[in-house]
Design an enzyme around this catalytic site. Structure first.
Site, PDB file in Angstrom:
ATOM      1  N   ASP A 177       0.880  -1.140   0.045  1.00 13.79           N
ATOM      2  CA  ASP A 177       0.028  -0.087   0.000  1.00 13.79           C
ATOM      3  C   ASP A 177       0.880   1.296   0.142  1.00 13.79           C
ATOM      4  O   ASP A 177       0.178   2.315  -0.330  1.00 13.79           O
ATOM      5  CB  ASP A 177      -1.030   0.069   1.166  1.00 13.79           C
ATOM      6  CG  ASP A 177      -1.805   1.072   1.203  1.00 13.79           C
ATOM      7  OD1 ASP A 177      -2.448   1.228   0.121  1.00 13.79           O
ATOM      8  OD2 ASP A 177      -1.909   1.586   2.259  1.00 13.79           O
ATOM      9  N   HIS A 258      -7.712   6.587   1.271  1.00 14.95           N
ATOM     10  CA  HIS A 258      -7.777   7.610   0.071  1.00 14.95           C
ATOM     11  C   HIS A 258      -6.515   7.605  -0.680  1.00 14.95           C
ATOM     12  O   HIS A 258      -6.433   8.592  -1.411  1.00 14.95           O
ATOM     13  CB  HIS A 258      -8.094   8.604   0.999  1.00 14.95           C
ATOM     14  CG  HIS A 258      -9.326   8.745   1.875  1.00 14.95           C
ATOM     15  ND1 HIS A 258     -10.530   8.919   1.167  1.00 14.95           N
ATOM     16  CD2 HIS A 258      -9.629   8.224   3.114  1.00 14.95           C
ATOM     17  CE1 HIS A 258     -11.639   8.761   1.963  1.00 14.95           C
ATOM     18  NE2 HIS A 258     -10.862   8.463   3.177  1.00 14.95           N
ATOM     19  N   ARG A 259      -5.499   6.807  -0.315  1.00 15.26           N
ATOM     20  CA  ARG A 259      -4.356   6.759  -1.024  1.00 15.26           C
ATOM     21  C   ARG A 259      -4.478   6.713  -2.560  1.00 15.26           C
ATOM     22  O   ARG A 259      -3.907   7.012  -3.472  1.00 15.26           O
ATOM     23  CB  ARG A 259      -3.240   5.752  -0.638  1.00 15.26           C
ATOM     24  CG  ARG A 259      -2.482   6.141   0.572  1.00 15.26           C
ATOM     25  CD  ARG A 259      -1.137   5.468   0.785  1.00 15.26           C
ATOM     26  NE  ARG A 259      -0.740   5.961   2.038  1.00 15.26           N
ATOM     27  CZ  ARG A 259      -0.699   5.060   3.095  1.00 15.26           C
ATOM     28  NH1 ARG A 259      -0.802   3.709   3.007  1.00 15.26           N
ATOM     29  NH2 ARG A 259      -0.357   5.476   4.369  1.00 15.26           N
ATOM     30  N   GLY A 260      -5.722   5.818  -3.118  1.00 12.43           N
ATOM     31  CA  GLY A 260      -5.672   5.543  -4.430  1.00 12.43           C
ATOM     32  C   GLY A 260      -6.135   6.908  -5.026  1.00 12.43           C
ATOM     33  O   GLY A 260      -5.450   7.221  -6.091  1.00 12.43           O
TER      34      GLY A 260
END
Ligand SMILES: [Zn+2]
Length: 341
Positions: A177, A258-260
């Site tokens: 991730d 919310h990294r996407g």
């Protein structure tokens, strides 16, 4: 190149067959970057402009004067699989501690990689305790060493680049991730290209200097493209409606956290900048979204073909390929740079 232009993308994970040029590509990055301005003599290569990120040495030395500067290459540091934690994080210099009676910190690989790249080949085989160290440092941008009565904290802000063969082991989800982009490399099947690879390699082995001269112009072009992109990145904008659709895409695919969408937005801006544009288009999103999302859908990139087609479908639905508004920005920044594939 996206990660070079926008270090906040969070690095790149490259998975693919052995012998497909993964590590060669990573090691060649350093040549494409302009030299860094560093505080003279600082082991961590502190940025004299970033007051808040100076190491303790620089803070102490600085006093009322301006620090002295020097230019240095962007570090690309290899983290070998068998490295000890001391080697990675740094440790007390025992010899000097014993002979001079002072606690001297011997900086490690994280210190060396500050403001540059930390490269781990076969990252999926990295031992758990080193993974923990990397996760801590990449989350905070600092390396903290506490042992034998010393407590040291220094800047360790680096772009993490990992490569590996998915058949040889899985990556811990926490580490997976952390990587901004995920790239899959396949052995090239095209015969002409395979022959070209053999011939280039032979030319290089015969006379590396002549080979490099042959590619000088192309290297310079890439260098110039990256320099210009870095300069205009801050001015690249992304419409609220587009950001909303990026979020919609992540919701549709059930991406956790919310990294996407952050990564998609950053990578799309970097791509626009690389092509000399000031506005992100739907086409940019279509190109970067698979790289940013592929490893966020499933824990095992080995079985990623299914997630690849899920992503493709969602993109096709939310960002349909219409030419509308795509090419309205021609010539906006003068020379439009060559498309990267
Ligand atoms: Zn410093």
């Amino acid at each position: 190149m996206l990660a070079l232009v926008e270090p906040h993308i969070g690095g790149v994970l490259i998975m693919g067959h052995r012998g497909s040029g993964k590590s060669t590509a990573v090691r060649s990055l350093a040549d494409l970057l302009p030299p860094l301005v560093k505080v003279k003599g600082c082991f961590y290569g502190c940025d004299p402009e970033a007051e808040g990120e100076l190491c303790d040495d620089c803070l102490e030395k600085r006093g009322p004067r301006r620090v002295q500067r020097e230019a240095g290459a962007v570090p690309v540091v290899d983290l070998p699989l068998g490295a000890t934690e001391d080697r990675v994080c740094g440790t007390l210099d025992i010899e000097r501690a014993l002979s001079a009676g002072v606690a001297v910190f011997e900086p490690g690989l994280l210190a060396k990689a500050n403001r540059g790249f930390l490269y781990i080949d076969e990252v999926n085989l990295l031992e758990d305790h080193l993974v923990d160290v990397l996760l801590d440092a990449s989350a905070s941008g600092r390396n903290i060493v506490e042992r034998e009565g010393i407590s040291i904290s220094h800047p360790a802000r680096f772009v993490l680049v990992g490569s590996g063969n998915p058949e040889e082991g899985e990556l811990r989800p926490q580490l997976l991730d952390r990587f901004g982009l995920f790239v899959e490399i396949h052995t090239i099947a095209d015969l002409d290209q395979r022959v070209e690879i053999v011939e280039r390699r032979e030319r290089f082995d015969r006379d590396p200097f002549a080979f490099n001269r042959e590619w000088d112009a192309e290297q310079n072009r890439l260098r110039e493209q990256i320099t210009q992109a870095t300069a205009i990145l801050g001015g690249v904008s992304i419409d609220r409606a587009v950001t909303r659709k990026i979020a919609e895409l992540c919701v549709a695919l059930g991406v956790d956290g919310h990294r996407g969408e952050l990564t998609i937005a950053r990578a799309a801006k970097a791509l626009a900048a690389l092509e000399g544009r000031r506005r992100v288009t739907a086409r940019d999103i279509r190109r970067v979204a698979p790289l940013a999302l592929r490893h966020r859908l499933r824990k095992d990139p080995l079985q990623s073909s299914e997630s690849a087609s899920r992503i493709e479908h969602a993109i096709a639905r939310i960002f349909p390929d219409s030419r509308e508004g795509e090419y309205s920005e021609h010539g906006e920044s003068g020379a439009r740079l060559a498309l990267i594939k």
